[in-house]
Scaffold this active site. Structure first.
Site, mmCIF file in Angstrom:
data_model
loop_
_atom_site.group_PDB
_atom_site.id
_atom_site.type_symbol
_atom_site.label_atom_id
_atom_site.label_comp_id
_atom_site.label_asym_id
_atom_site.label_seq_id
_atom_site.Cartn_x
_atom_site.Cartn_y
_atom_site.Cartn_z
ATOM 1 N N ASP A 158 0.785 -4.765 -6.997
ATOM 2 C CA ASP A 158 -0.141 -3.414 -6.451
ATOM 3 C C ASP A 158 -1.406 -3.489 -6.803
ATOM 4 O O ASP A 158 -1.607 -4.013 -8.101
ATOM 5 C CB ASP A 158 0.914 -2.572 -6.718
ATOM 6 C CG ASP A 158 0.293 -1.232 -6.027
ATOM 7 O OD1 ASP A 158 -0.574 -0.959 -5.216
ATOM 8 O OD2 ASP A 158 1.154 -0.582 -6.842
ATOM 9 N N ASP A 191 -2.488 -1.452 -0.038
ATOM 10 C CA ASP A 191 -2.883 -1.888 -1.163
ATOM 11 C C ASP A 191 -1.747 -2.891 -2.061
ATOM 12 O O ASP A 191 -1.636 -2.731 -3.373
ATOM 13 C CB ASP A 191 -2.821 -1.057 -1.862
ATOM 14 C CG ASP A 191 -2.245 0.465 -2.529
ATOM 15 O OD1 ASP A 191 -1.420 0.398 -1.179
ATOM 16 O OD2 ASP A 191 -2.820 0.764 -2.944
ATOM 17 N N GLU A 192 -0.463 -2.977 -1.175
ATOM 18 C CA GLU A 192 0.839 -3.539 -1.920
ATOM 19 C C GLU A 192 1.686 -4.772 -1.075
ATOM 20 O O GLU A 192 1.810 -4.279 0.180
ATOM 21 C CB GLU A 192 1.182 -2.890 -2.323
ATOM 22 C CG GLU A 192 2.046 -1.286 -0.812
ATOM 23 C CD GLU A 192 3.059 -0.640 -1.786
ATOM 24 O OE1 GLU A 192 4.080 -0.844 -2.820
ATOM 25 O OE2 GLU A 192 3.124 1.010 -1.618
#
Length: 244
Positions: free
Chosen positions: A7, A101-102
């Protein structure tokens, strides 16, 4: 220990700070300017004032009047996300991207998963300037909660049993899949911690939530999860040594 959750910390703000390093250490909020605009994300300095993602931008400005508010630049965020995920896929064969973002990573077969993840983090930072947090565990649920446990720049490795012990007194909403409404219904039963939900008789949970959700709540509270990491990708750089 074959699943990692990666993350990027404060992803949108971090990209903006790479472009505007003079803003580092200051409360920065990425949000639109319209009357119904919401916060996309906030720097950790702004978060100390109670600012959080999805909060109305007007409320965020009231909580943190000295914050520097920047408009979101999603084309740039998508491009940086592509760079990050390309690096991830170059190291790990099976990657499940779940947001800009992850991502979840299947670490099965890697010679030294922890060392491989530290090399990956260093490469991402070198290429993009971004810092990521990582959780490693036996399943996606443990990995996800572990990655959130020590942000920013966290690197947490937990077995299922260690996760149960570490988060025993945490509220049920800590675990993905247990939302605010479900947590409120659990609290009405006196079940206000993960340990309490995990130890609750199945009969009680099934009577209140039905056979599917009732059983699943108990399993999630005990960090039991059998979901697999999807989307296999070609590996181009990570060595895959095995000792026989």
């Amino acid at each position: 220990m074959n699943v990692a959750h990666l993350d990027a910390d404060a992803f949108y703000v971090s990209i903006e700070l790479c472009r505007r390093p003079e803003l580092r250490g200051k409360p920065v909020i990425v949000a639109g300017s319209g009357p119904r605009a919401v916060v996309t994300t906030a720097s950790y300095e702004a978060r100390r004032f109670g600012v959080g993602s999805a909060m109305p931008a007007a409320k965020a400005r009231r909580l943190c009047p000295d914050a520097i508010v920047l408009p979101p630049d999603f084309p740039t965020y998508r491009e940086v996300s592509r760079q990050v995920m390309d690096i991830v896929r170059a190291h790990v064969e099976r990657v499940e991207v779940v947001g800009l973002d992850e991502a979840y990573l299947d670490l099965s077969g890697l010679f030294s998963p922890r060392a491989a993840m530290r090399r990956l983090l260093a490469e991402i930072k070198g290429a993009t300037g971004l810092v990521c947090s990582v959780g490693i565990g036996p399943n996606k649920l443990v990995a996800k909660v572990a990655s959130d446990a020590e942000k920013p720049a966290g690197f947490v490795v937990l077995t299922r049993e260690q996760a149960c012990a570490r988060f025993a007194q945490s509220p049920p909403g800590l675990v993905p899949g247990i939302g605010p409404k479900t947590a409120a219904r659990l609290a009405a039963l006196g079940l206000t911690t993960l340990a309490a939900v995990g130890a609750a008789p199945e009969r009680v949970l099934v009577e209140r939530f039905g056979p599917n959700l009732g059983l699943e709540l108990g399993r999630r509270a005990r960090f039991e999860h059998d979901g697999v990491v999807g989307a296999a990708r070609k590996v181009v750089s990570e060595s895959r040594e095995r000792t026989f």
